[in-house]
Design an enzyme around this catalytic site. Structure first.
Site, PDB file in Angstrom:
ATOM      1  N   ALA A  20       0.844  -1.185  -0.140  1.00 27.45           N
ATOM      2  CA  ALA A  20       0.744  -0.316  -0.081  1.00 27.45           C
ATOM      3  C   ALA A  20       0.934   1.899  -0.006  1.00 27.45           C
ATOM      4  O   ALA A  20       1.862   1.200   0.398  1.00 27.45           O
ATOM      5  CB  ALA A  20      -0.886   0.462   0.752  1.00 27.45           C
ATOM      6  N   CYS A  21       0.635   2.354  -1.024  1.00 34.33           N
ATOM      7  CA  CYS A  21       1.315   3.759  -0.907  1.00 34.33           C
ATOM      8  C   CYS A  21      -0.294   3.909  -0.128  1.00 34.33           C
ATOM      9  O   CYS A  21      -0.662   4.251   0.690  1.00 34.33           O
ATOM     10  CB  CYS A  21       1.475   4.600  -1.729  1.00 34.33           C
ATOM     11  SG  CYS A  21       0.152   4.922  -3.221  1.00 34.33           S
ATOM     12  N   ILE A  22       0.361   5.837   0.005  1.00 32.57           N
ATOM     13  CA  ILE A  22      -0.523   6.824   0.771  1.00 32.57           C
ATOM     14  C   ILE A  22      -1.974   6.740   0.228  1.00 32.57           C
ATOM     15  O   ILE A  22      -2.977   6.639   1.335  1.00 32.57           O
ATOM     16  CB  ILE A  22      -0.257   8.291   0.080  1.00 32.57           C
ATOM     17  CG1 ILE A  22       1.260   8.222   1.083  1.00 32.57           C
ATOM     18  CG2 ILE A  22      -0.883   8.893   1.272  1.00 32.57           C
ATOM     19  CD1 ILE A  22       2.223   9.831   0.497  1.00 32.57           C
TER      20      ILE A  22
END
EC number: 2.7.1.199
Length: 479
Positions: free
Chosen positions: A420-422
């Site tokens: 996951a990123c932001i």
């Protein structure tokens, strides 16, 4: 071939998020410390400045670690190998470049030949990640058994890095010249054009999750600033924090993130069908508040990017124009993470024409509102709340959402890789046909992007929490 390349680029983009995540605290410390606010004791300011500077001066090493972890499922051995690889590669480079370049010594004007910057960190991290994934299970003769398996990885990474250091000593000088030329052009010679292109391309890459890669040279590399004690800073972010009066050219982001897109959200709310206005109002105002406070805009952008792509094209162009407008009006402010109100206030110490931002921003907001409202009404674009049939499910807890995501993706046996990123989950699945995109959107995802066996699901700032719950569930074999 294209799908594999795209998948690898997504992995790089995902891996870059870990080192980027340290920028907010480093930027805030350096920004406040170097601003020398009268209410803060001089000693405290110095501590904050040095603390923030320590992060920025070690960004290549931090990027090496981030890349290594991103490609090895966060295995700590790869991080250690990345540190070893970066140290050995850069030291090898410093010895061999004068030899291969026929230079008896590197003078002040040629020091860029030894500075591989962020790119050097990415190379070192890639070396260690490749060595780890290839050799972490290697078997050696019994008398060398201590060095088998994971212990072999840092050793091999170091040896390979010597070879890469020698190779780089031949190919890096021309590459360094190109980077230096581009850096000077973008930072000093024609920043209006350079950052206009940057802004448009950066927004155009957001749907594919590749904008993190595009950000690196502008945020971390272009320009150079030497402060009063001889510290060197590269990139628009660090240079602004350190007090460089020629930096702060990323300021256009404040205009379209804090003003433009929130007004676009307002236009979509006003254009929604009467029966859906209450629901859409809540969704849009939540997205607008997130954009204003933090600069995270994906919840708004993914509400129209798939149903009305023409609006996103217009948005990308307007976003790009915001940067040259700020440069031409000599508006400067700094960002550490994204262009939100928090950054805008905290990092205002070195800003210029601070008072112009709300004025230009309000104008930009009205422009966004007018264009979005006109386009939606004129061409009957199916933005949120204007669909013929629409399903909104009740809000669920993070854990409930995570379990439903696993089910919709075809079960945990269908999930190969998860990160996951932001604002989005980045997942690789075994069989993409088992994924129900419609159910993901009904679950509350702002957008779903599929490429080959890779899928990105935009859940906004809750993405990392959902990822953690999925990890917890998948690692528990009793469930």
């Amino acid at each position: 071939m294209f799908k594999n390349a795209f998948s690898n680029l997504q992995k790089i983009g995902r891996s870059l998020m870990l080192p980027v995540s340290v920028l907010p605290i480093a930027g805030i410390l350096l920004g406040i410390g170097s601003a020398n606010f009268k209410i803060i004791p001089h000693t405290i300011s110095n501590i904050m400045t040095e603390a923030g500077s320590s992060v920025f001066s070690n960004m290549p090493l931090i990027f090496a670690i981030g890349i290594a972890l991103g490609f090895t499922k966060n295995d700590g051995v790869s991080a250690l190998a990345a540190v070893v690889s970066y140290g050995i590669m850069t030291k090898t480079l410093s010895i061999t470049i004068p030899i291969f370049s026929n230079l008896s010594d590197i003078n002040v004007n040629q020091k860029y030949l030894l500075d591989t910057g962020i790119l050097g960190g990415i190379i070192a991290g890639s070396i260690s990640a490749y060595i780890f994934n290839t050799f972490y299970r290697i078997q050696l003769p019994e008398y060398l058994g201590f060095f088998a398996g994971r212990r072999f990885v840092p050793i091999a990474s170091g040896l390979i890095s010597i070879i890469f250091g020698c190779i780089l000593s031949i190919i890096w000088p021309p590459i360094g010249n190109v980077i230096k030329t581009f850096s000077e052009w973008a930072a000093y010679q024609n920043p209006t054009l350079a950052f206009g292109i940057y802004g448009t391309v950066e927004r155009a890459l957001v749907p594919f999750g590749l904008h993190h890669i595009w950000n690196v040279p502008f945020q971390m590399q272009i320009g150079e600033y030497n402060n009063s004690i001889g510290q060197i800073f590269h990139g628009d972010i660090a240079r602004y924090m350190a007090g460089d009066s020629t930096a702060g050219k990323l300021s256009g982001g404040f205009i379209f993130k804090m003003y433009g897109l929130p007004f676009a959200a307002l236009a979509m709310w006003h254009c929604a069908n009467k029966k859906n206005k209450a629901k859409i109002g809540g969704i849009m105002m939540s997205g607008a508040l997130t954009a204003i406070l933090t600069g995270i805009t994906e919840p708004i952008e993914f509400s129209f990017i798939l149903v009305a792509p023409i609006l996103y094209v217009i948005h990308a162009i307007l976003a790009g124009l915001a940067f040259p407008i700020c440069i031409l009006l000599n508006m400067r402010s700094g960002t550490s993470f994204s262009h939100g109100l928090i950054d805008f206030i905290v990092l205002s110490g070195n800003s210029n024409n601070f008072w112009l931002f709300p004025i230009v921003g309000l104008f930009y907001g009205i422009l966004y509102y007018g264009i979005f409202y006109f386009m939606i009404k004129k061409f009957n674009l199916k933005t949120p709340g204007r669909e013929k049939s629409i399903t909104y499910i009740n809000q669920k807890t993070i854990k409930e959402t995570a379990l439903l995501v696993i089910s919709i993706l075809g079960g945990k046996t269908n999930i190969i890789n998860l990160d996951a990123c932001i604002t989005r989950l980045r997942i690789t699945v075994l069989d993409i046909s088992k994924v129900n995109q419609k159910k993901l959107k009904n679950l509350g995802a702002s957008g779903v992007i599929v490429s080959g066996s890779g899928i990105q699901i935009v859940f906004g700032t809750q993405s990392d929490h959902i990822k953690t719950e999925i990890d917890n569930y998948m690692s528990n074999t009793n469930q």
